[in-house]
Design a protein around this motif. Sequence first.
Motif, PDB file in Angstrom:
ATOM      1  N   ASN A   1       0.798  -1.231   0.000  1.00  0.00           N
ATOM      2  CA  ASN A   1       0.000   0.000   0.000  1.00  0.00           C
ATOM      3  C   ASN A   1       0.827   1.276   0.000  1.00  0.00           C
ATOM      4  OD1 ASN A   1      -2.447  -1.334   0.011  1.00  0.00           O
ATOM      5  ND2 ASN A   1      -2.531  -1.440   2.222  1.00  0.00           N
TER       6      ASN A   1
ATOM      7  N   TYR B   1      -0.747   6.103  -1.295  1.00  0.00           N
ATOM      8  CA  TYR B   1      -1.116   7.310  -0.563  1.00  0.00           C
ATOM      9  C   TYR B   1      -0.132   8.441  -0.830  1.00  0.00           C
ATOM     10  CZ  TYR B   1      -3.725   3.660   1.750  1.00  0.00           C
ATOM     11  OH  TYR B   1      -4.539   2.593   2.003  1.00  0.00           O
TER      12      TYR B   1
ATOM     13  N   ASP C   1     -10.366   5.368   9.810  1.00  0.00           N
ATOM     14  CA  ASP C   1     -10.306   4.077   9.127  1.00  0.00           C
ATOM     15  C   ASP C   1     -11.422   3.224   9.707  1.00  0.00           C
ATOM     16  OD1 ASP C   1      -9.535   1.890   7.639  1.00  0.00           O
ATOM     17  OD2 ASP C   1      -7.547   1.695   8.522  1.00  0.00           O
TER      18      ASP C   1
ATOM     19  N   THR D   1      -2.465   1.132   7.097  1.00  0.00           N
ATOM     20  CA  THR D   1      -3.089   2.295   6.463  1.00  0.00           C
ATOM     21  C   THR D   1      -2.941   3.534   7.323  1.00  0.00           C
ATOM     22  OG1 THR D   1      -4.698   0.866   5.373  1.00  0.00           O
ATOM     23  CG2 THR D   1      -5.237   3.209   5.490  1.00  0.00           C
TER      24      THR D   1
ATOM     25  N   CYS E   1      -0.591   6.716   6.096  1.00  0.00           N
ATOM     26  CA  CYS E   1      -1.250   8.010   5.896  1.00  0.00           C
ATOM     27  C   CYS E   1      -0.817   9.016   6.961  1.00  0.00           C
ATOM     28  CB  CYS E   1      -2.760   7.840   5.922  1.00  0.00           C
ATOM     29  SG  CYS E   1      -3.401   6.914   4.526  1.00  0.00           S
TER      30      CYS E   1
END
Length: 61
Positions: free
Chosen positions: A7, A11, A28, A36, A40
């Motif tokens: 991931n 972002y 989230d 995540t 972020c």
Amino acid sequence: MARWYDNKSLYTITDTELLKNKTLLLVDDVITTGATMELCGEVLLKIEGTTLFIASMAVVD
């Protein structure tokens, strides 16, 4: 750990000026690995004057 690397490139922030000196809430739905939120949050905290809060509906144990 694979999820974190998969991931990482998803972002990005294209205009950090919009977020300078802002208080932000990062939400989230479910925190599984935390990847995540970590990715972020790391990007958001690099912006000058940013205060960051995080929230989630659930955490997988």
